[in-house]
Design a protein around this motif. Structure first.
Motif, PDB file in Angstrom:
ATOM      1  N   VAL A 456       0.865  -1.172   0.000  1.00 48.19           N
ATOM      2  CA  VAL A 456       0.000   0.000   0.000  1.00 48.19           C
ATOM      3  C   VAL A 456       0.905   1.227   0.000  1.00 48.19           C
ATOM      4  O   VAL A 456       1.677   1.437   0.941  1.00 48.19           O
ATOM      5  CB  VAL A 456      -0.936   0.018   1.223  1.00 48.19           C
ATOM      6  CG1 VAL A 456      -1.762   1.299   1.237  1.00 48.19           C
ATOM      7  CG2 VAL A 456      -1.840  -1.197   1.223  1.00 48.19           C
ATOM      8  N   ALA A 457       0.831   2.005  -1.092  1.00 51.14           N
ATOM      9  CA  ALA A 457       1.687   3.178  -1.237  1.00 51.14           C
ATOM     10  C   ALA A 457       0.894   4.436  -0.903  1.00 51.14           C
ATOM     11  O   ALA A 457      -0.140   4.712  -1.514  1.00 51.14           O
ATOM     12  CB  ALA A 457       2.230   3.260  -2.664  1.00 51.14           C
ATOM     13  N   VAL A 458       1.387   5.225   0.095  1.00 50.92           N
ATOM     14  CA  VAL A 458       0.728   6.470   0.478  1.00 50.92           C
ATOM     15  C   VAL A 458       1.763   7.588   0.480  1.00 50.92           C
ATOM     16  O   VAL A 458       2.971   7.349   0.352  1.00 50.92           O
ATOM     17  CB  VAL A 458       0.057   6.357   1.863  1.00 50.92           C
ATOM     18  CG1 VAL A 458      -1.037   5.293   1.851  1.00 50.92           C
ATOM     19  CG2 VAL A 458       1.098   6.046   2.946  1.00 50.92           C
ATOM     20  N   GLN A 489       4.895   4.892   3.461  1.00 52.40           N
ATOM     21  CA  GLN A 489       4.696   6.291   3.090  1.00 52.40           C
ATOM     22  C   GLN A 489       5.952   6.765   2.373  1.00 52.40           C
ATOM     23  O   GLN A 489       7.055   6.691   2.910  1.00 52.40           O
ATOM     24  CB  GLN A 489       4.441   7.164   4.318  1.00 52.40           C
ATOM     25  CG  GLN A 489       4.297   8.650   3.969  1.00 52.40           C
ATOM     26  CD  GLN A 489       3.806   9.470   5.132  1.00 52.40           C
ATOM     27  OE1 GLN A 489       2.641   9.365   5.523  1.00 52.40           O
ATOM     28  NE2 GLN A 489       4.700  10.274   5.704  1.00 52.40           N
ATOM     29  N   PHE A 490       5.771   7.229   1.133  1.00 54.60           N
ATOM     30  CA  PHE A 490       6.891   7.686   0.317  1.00 54.60           C
ATOM     31  C   PHE A 490       6.962   9.204   0.429  1.00 54.60           C
ATOM     32  O   PHE A 490       6.154   9.937  -0.144  1.00 54.60           O
ATOM     33  CB  PHE A 490       6.702   7.240  -1.136  1.00 54.60           C
ATOM     34  CG  PHE A 490       6.808   5.748  -1.303  1.00 54.60           C
ATOM     35  CD1 PHE A 490       8.036   5.152  -1.563  1.00 54.60           C
ATOM     36  CD2 PHE A 490       5.684   4.934  -1.177  1.00 54.60           C
ATOM     37  CE1 PHE A 490       8.136   3.787  -1.707  1.00 54.60           C
ATOM     38  CE2 PHE A 490       5.776   3.562  -1.316  1.00 54.60           C
ATOM     39  CZ  PHE A 490       7.009   2.972  -1.582  1.00 54.60           C
ATOM     40  N   GLU A 529       2.855  -4.730   7.975  1.00 57.85           N
ATOM     41  CA  GLU A 529       4.074  -4.015   8.329  1.00 57.85           C
ATOM     42  C   GLU A 529       3.987  -2.626   7.726  1.00 57.85           C
ATOM     43  O   GLU A 529       3.315  -2.417   6.721  1.00 57.85           O
ATOM     44  CB  GLU A 529       5.310  -4.737   7.787  1.00 57.85           C
ATOM     45  CG  GLU A 529       5.529  -6.116   8.399  1.00 57.85           C
ATOM     46  CD  GLU A 529       6.787  -6.785   7.858  1.00 57.85           C
ATOM     47  OE1 GLU A 529       7.446  -6.171   6.986  1.00 57.85           O
ATOM     48  OE2 GLU A 529       7.088  -7.907   8.285  1.00 57.85           O
ATOM     49  N   TYR A 530       4.688  -1.652   8.334  1.00 57.89           N
ATOM     50  CA  TYR A 530       4.643  -0.314   7.776  1.00 57.89           C
ATOM     51  C   TYR A 530       5.947   0.413   8.059  1.00 57.89           C
ATOM     52  O   TYR A 530       6.685   0.087   8.991  1.00 57.89           O
ATOM     53  CB  TYR A 530       3.450   0.491   8.293  1.00 57.89           C
ATOM     54  CG  TYR A 530       3.274   0.505   9.794  1.00 57.89           C
ATOM     55  CD1 TYR A 530       3.840   1.524  10.569  1.00 57.89           C
ATOM     56  CD2 TYR A 530       2.517  -0.475  10.428  1.00 57.89           C
ATOM     57  CE1 TYR A 530       3.653   1.548  11.940  1.00 57.89           C
ATOM     58  CE2 TYR A 530       2.328  -0.452  11.793  1.00 57.89           C
ATOM     59  CZ  TYR A 530       2.895   0.563  12.549  1.00 57.89           C
ATOM     60  OH  TYR A 530       2.710   0.587  13.914  1.00 57.89           O
ATOM     61  N   GLY A 531       6.195   1.396   7.184  1.00 62.52           N
ATOM     62  CA  GLY A 531       7.425   2.169   7.313  1.00 62.52           C
ATOM     63  C   GLY A 531       7.414   3.320   6.328  1.00 62.52           C
ATOM     64  O   GLY A 531       6.416   3.579   5.657  1.00 62.52           O
ATOM     65  N   GLU A 532       8.562   4.048   6.261  1.00 68.92           N
ATOM     66  CA  GLU A 532       8.660   5.194   5.382  1.00 68.92           C
ATOM     67  C   GLU A 532       9.872   5.054   4.477  1.00 68.92           C
ATOM     68  O   GLU A 532      10.862   4.431   4.837  1.00 68.92           O
ATOM     69  CB  GLU A 532       8.792   6.497   6.170  1.00 68.92           C
ATOM     70  CG  GLU A 532       7.597   6.799   7.060  1.00 68.92           C
ATOM     71  CD  GLU A 532       7.886   6.474   8.527  1.00 68.92           C
ATOM     72  OE1 GLU A 532       7.322   7.158   9.378  1.00 68.92           O
ATOM     73  OE2 GLU A 532       8.691   5.540   8.796  1.00 68.92           O
ATOM     74  N   VAL A 533       9.748   5.678   3.294  1.00 70.40           N
ATOM     75  CA  VAL A 533      10.860   5.763   2.347  1.00 70.40           C
ATOM     76  C   VAL A 533      10.976   7.220   1.926  1.00 70.40           C
ATOM     77  O   VAL A 533       9.991   7.831   1.506  1.00 70.40           O
ATOM     78  CB  VAL A 533      10.637   4.868   1.113  1.00 70.40           C
ATOM     79  CG1 VAL A 533      11.712   5.148   0.069  1.00 70.40           C
ATOM     80  CG2 VAL A 533      10.648   3.393   1.498  1.00 70.40           C
ATOM     81  N   VAL A 534      12.159   7.768   2.075  1.00 68.05           N
ATOM     82  CA  VAL A 534      12.409   9.155   1.690  1.00 68.05           C
ATOM     83  C   VAL A 534      13.146   9.158   0.353  1.00 68.05           C
ATOM     84  O   VAL A 534      14.106   8.412   0.157  1.00 68.05           O
ATOM     85  CB  VAL A 534      13.245   9.875   2.763  1.00 68.05           C
ATOM     86  CG1 VAL A 534      13.526  11.319   2.334  1.00 68.05           C
ATOM     87  CG2 VAL A 534      12.533   9.843   4.103  1.00 68.05           C
TER      88      VAL A 534
END
Length: 723
Positions: A456-458, A489-490, A529-534
Motif C-alpha cells: 500500500v503506497a501512500v 509512506q513515500f 508491516e509499515y514504514g517510510e521511504v524518503v
C-alpha cells in the motif's frame, strides 16, 4: 412470407448447368493465351486449377445441403463471415460472373466468323438479349436448354479429341517445364475462372429438387468430368500446335482445321458456339440470383427480390444483370477484365473455405446432410493454394479485386448496415473461443494464486479515510490468499537535500503516519508491516521498492493525488497496480465489474471476487455493446458471464447494456453500485465524475494487470475487432 422459387431442377439439369458454365471460354478461348505463359505445361495448369477448385466445391456442396437457398456464395459467406463480407462477395461474384458471361459471348462470336462474315459485337448483343428473355421465362426452361446445349457440345468435343489425337506429336511437349513454377502458377491463376461454374449450382439451390442428394453429386461429377475433358483437349491443342495457335482467338477451330475434315470443323465450331452460349446462359442464370438473395437480406433494394407471378422468376434481378452484361459487351474490353474476374473468384473461393470452418466451429444450428471429406485439411489446402495463386497474377487483377472489395464495403456501410442487425458465425465462433480462453485463464488465476503480498503506497498528503480504503482493499486481497500487507509512506524531499540527511529527520508528518496506520491496522485480520521511504522521486521510489521486494500487487491513490503515474516503468514491473478512488469500502452490497471491449481481465475478476467475498457483497458483471449489435451478441455475453459465475465465490448477476456512447452507458449502469472495478488496459475507464452527483459515494478501483499477464497487441486488436 416471401414467395419461394419452384424446385424443378433435377440432376441432369444441374450437371448441365455446371458443365455448361465451365466448358466455355475456359477451353475455347483461354488455352492459346495460357500457352504463352506456361508453354506445354499449360496442361498441368488446368489440372492444378481443377484441384484447387475442389476444396471450394466440396465446401459449397456441404453448405448448400444445410442452406439450400438462392444466392450460393453470397449466402454462405454472409451467414458464415457476416453481412459485410457477404455484401462484398455478393457484389464481387455478381460482377465476376457477369464478366465471364460477357466474355463467353464476345469470345464465341469469332467462332461464328470462321464460317460466316458477321460483326462480333452486334451478334454478341443479340445473343445476350435472347438469353435474358429465356431466363425471364423460368429456370425450368433454362435447365432444359442447358441439357440440350451441353449434350450437343460434349458429343462434338468427343469427336474433336478422337479425330485430332492421332495428329499429336511427342516433340511438341519438349521443354515441358521451361516456363518454371512461376509460369505454371500464373497460367493456373489465369485459367482458374474456367472452373468457377462448378459452384454455380449452389446459387440456384433453392430451385433444385432433392438438394441434399443432387447438389453434392452435381458438383463432384461435373468437376471431375470437366477437369478430365479440359486436360484431354488442352493436350491435343498443345500436341498438334499448328502455326499461329499461340494467342489465337479460336484455338480449337484452328486445331480442328489442321486435323479434321471440313465437316468436323463445322461441328467443332458449332460446339464452341453452343458451349459459349451455355456459359453465358448459366452465368446469367446464377449471377442474377446474387442481387435477388442480397435484396431478401436487406442488403440491396427490395425491388430486386420481386418474383414474377407469371413466370415465377426474379425478373428485376435478371433484367439488371442482363443490362450489366449488355453494357460490358458493348463498352468494356472483356479479355483484359476477365483476369479481374478470375482473381476475385479465387478470393471468393478462399472465403468459402473459411466459411465452412466457421460454421463447423460455431454454436449455430448447422446440420448439412453432406459433409466435406478430409476436413479441415481440404479447406486449408484451398485457402493456401488460392492465396499463392493470387500472388502470381500480377498487379492489375489484385488492384481490381481491391477496388471491388472497397466498393462492396462502402455499399454495405452506406446501405446495408443501417438496415441489418446480423453477425456471421465466424465472428461469434471467434468471440466465444476468446471467451472460453478468458474463462480458462480466470480459473487458473483463481487457483494458482497464493501468498499474495500487497504493497500500500501512500504519501504525506494521504488522508486517513483514503488510507483506510487502501488498507481495506489490500487486506481483502491478502486475506483471501494468506498473504501480507505492507504500508509505506513515500516522502519527498527537495533535490538539493541529501537523502542520508533527510532519513534522519523525523517529522510530525511521519509520526502522524505511524500513529494513524497503527490505529487503522488494528482491526485488520492480516499481517501488516509499515514504514517510510524518503526520496527525491516518490513514483520512482515506489517502483523500485515494489520491484526489489517482489510484491504481487500495489494499491495506491489515483495519479492526481498519489504516486501512480509512472508505476509501470517501461513494462519492467511485475506487479498488478490497483488505484483506489474511494473514501470507504467497508460497507458494500454490490461490487460492479465493467468492460466494453473484450472479456474481463482475469486479474480484475479475481480482485472483484476477493473484495466482494470479504465484504459479503454480490458481484455484478456489466458488459457494454453497441446499440446496433444483433441479439446473438448479448446472448454470447450472458453465456460468458454464466461461465465466470461458476468460478466466483459470491452471488453473480449479469447485465448487458447498449448505447451509442458505450462509456456513458457503462457509467450509467455502474452509478448505482457501491464499488466499481474497471481496467485501463483493453477496456473503458469509468471516471468518477461520470457517475453523477447522486452517487458521489460510489467507489472506483482501476486495475492495471502486470505486463506479463496483459493480452498482446495482436490479441487486443482481435478482441476489439470482434467485441
Amino acid at each position: 412470407m416471401p414467395k419461394e422459387l419452384e424446385r424443378d431442377l433435377g440432376l441432369p439439369s444441374v450437371l448441365a448447368i455446371s458443365i455448361g458454365a465451365m466448358v466455355g471460354s475456359g477451353i475455347f478461348i483461354l488455352p492459346a493465351l495460357a500457352l504463352e505463359m506456361a508453354g506445354p505445361a499449360v496442361i498441368l495448369a488446368y489440372l492444378l486449377a481443377g484441384l484447387l477448385v475442389l476444396p471450394a466445391a466440396l465446401s459449397k456442396a456441404e453448405m448448400a445441403t444445410a442452406m439450400p437457398e438462392a444466392g450460393g456464395t453470397y449466402i454462405y459467406i454472409e451467414r458464415g463471415m457476416g453481412p459485410m463480407l457477404g455484401t462484398i462477395a455478393g457484389i464481387g461474384t455478381w460482377f465476376a460472373l457477369s464478366f465471364k458471361g460477357a466474355l463467353a459471348l464476345v469470345g464465341g462470336v469469332p467462332y461464328l466468323v470462321v464460317l460466316f462474315d458477321l460483326p462480333v459485337k452486334p451478334v454478341a448483343l443479340g445473343l445476350a438479349a435472347l438469353l435474358i428473355v429465356v431466363n425471364l421465362f423460368g429456370a425450368k426452361q433454362t435447365g432444359r436448354l442447358q441439357v440440350a446445349i451441353v449434350a450437343a457440345m460434349l458429343a462434338a468435343m468427343v469427336w474433336f479429341v478422337g479425330g485430332s489425337f492421332g495428329s499429336v506429336e511427342r516433340a511438341a511437349f519438349d521443354g515441358f517445364f521451361a516456363s518454371g513454377g512461376g509460369g505454371i502458377l500464373a497460367a493456373t491463376g489465369f485459367v482458374f475462372v474456367s472452373y468457377a461454374g462448378v459452384t454455380k449450382i449452389a446459387s440456384v439451390a433453392e430451385e433444385v429438387e432433392d438438394p441434399d442428394r443432387v447438389i453434392p453429386k452435381g458438383m463432384i461429377y461435373s468437376l471431375g468430368f470437366t477437369t478430365l475433358l479440359y486436360v484431354l483437349i488442352v493436350a491435343v491443342i498443345v500436341g498438334v500446335t499448328p502455326d499461329g495457335i499461340v494467342g489465337s482467338n479460336t484455338p480449337v477451330a484452328d486445331v480442328a482445321a489442321a486435323t479434321m475434315p471440313t465437316a468436323g470443323v463445322v461441328v467443332v465450331v458449332a460446339a464452341a458456339i453452343l458451349a459459349l452460349v451455355s456459359t453465358a446462359n448459366a452465368g446469367l442464370l446464377s449471377s442474377s440470383r446474387y442481387p435477388f438473395a442480397m435484396s431478401r437480406d436487406q442488403l440491396a433494394p427490395p425491388s430486386l427480390s420481386t418474383i414474377s407471378e407469371r413466370f415465377n422468376t426474379p425478373t428485376t434481378a435478371i433484367t439488371l444483370t442482363g443490362v450489366v452484361m449488355l453494357g460490358l459487351i458493348a463498352f468494356v474490353p472483356i479479355m483484359e477484365i476477365a483476369k479481374l474476374a478470375s482473381a476475385f473468384q479465387i478470393l471468393v473461393f478462399v472465403l468459402v473455405n473459411v466459411a465452412v470452418v466457421a460454421f463447423r466451429t460455431s454454436d449455430v444450428d448447422y446440420e448439412p446432410s453432406y459433409h466435406s471429406p478430409l476436413y479441415p485439411w481440404m479447406q486449408a489446402f484451398g485457402v493456401v493454394g488460392g492465396l499463392v495463386l493470387l500472388t502470381q497474377m500480377g498487379t492489375l487483377p489484385l488492384v481490381g479485386a481491391l477496388v471491388i472489395t472497397v466498393g462492396g464495403a462502402l455499399w454495405y456501410y452506406a446501405y446495408g448496415r443501417p438496415r441489418v442487425q446480423r453477425q456471421g458465425v465466424a465472428a461469434d465462433a471467434v468471440r466465444r473461443r476468446i471467451d472460453r480462453q478468458a474463462v480458462a485463464e480466470t480459473d487458473s488465476a483463481f487457483h494458482d494464486a497464493d501468498d499474495t503480498d500487497v504493497l500500500v503506497a501512500v504519501t504525506e498528503g494521504t488522508t486517513e479515510s483514503r488510507e483506510r480504503a487502501l488498507l481495506t482493499v489490500a487486506a481483502s486481497l491478502a486475506r483471501r490468499d494468506d498473504g501480507t500487507v505492507t504500508v509505506v509512506q513515500f516522502d519527498q524531499v527537495p533535490d538539493q537535500t541529501p537523502l542520508d540527511y533527510a532519513e534522519g529527520i523525523v517529522s510530525d508528518a511521519d509520526r502522524r503516519f505511524e500513529e494513524r496506520t497503527a490505529r487503522l491496522v488494528a482491526d485488520l485480520d492480516v499481517p501488516v508491516e509499515y514504514g517510510e521511504v524518503v526520496s527525491h522521486d516518490p513514483e520512482r521510489a515506489t517502483v523500485n521498492f515494489a520491484t526489489d521486494h517482489n510484491f504481487d500487487q500495489v494499491v495506491a491513490e489515483p495519479a492526481a493525488s498519489g504516486p501512480v503515474s509512472r508505476l509501470f516503468d517501461g513494462g519492467r514491473t511485475e506487479y498488478d497496480l490497483l488505484t483506489v478512488a474511494a473514501e470507504g469500502v467497508d460497507d458494500l452490497d454490490t461490487v460492479t465489474l465493467v468492460t466494453d471491449r473484450g472479456p474481463f481481465d482475469p486479474t480484475k475478476v479475481r480482485v472483484a471476487d476477493a473484495i466482494a467475498a470479504d465484504k459479503g457483497a454480490s458481484l455484478e458483471l456489466v458488459h457494454a455493446i453497441d446499440a446496433d449489435e444483433p441479439p446473438e451478441r448479448a446472448t454470447a455475453v450472458d453465456d460468458y458471464h454464466d461461465s465466470l459465475a461458476d468460478l466466483c465465490s459470491v452471488p453473480v448477476e449479469s447485465r448487458v447494456v447498449s448505447g451509442v456512447d458505450r462509456d456513458a452507458a457503462l457509467s450509467d449502469a455502474a452509478s448505482g453500485s457501491d464499488l466499481v472495478i474497471a481496467a485501463s488496459d483493453g477496456d473503458v475507464v469509468v471516471r468518477s465524475d461520470r457517475l453523477g452527483p447522486a452517487h458521489e459515494k460510489t467507489g472506483l478501483i482501476t486495475v492495471r494487470p502486470r505486463p506479463s499477464r496483459r493480452t498482446g497487441l495482436v490479441g487486443r486488436l482481435l478482441e476489439r475487432t470482434v467485441f
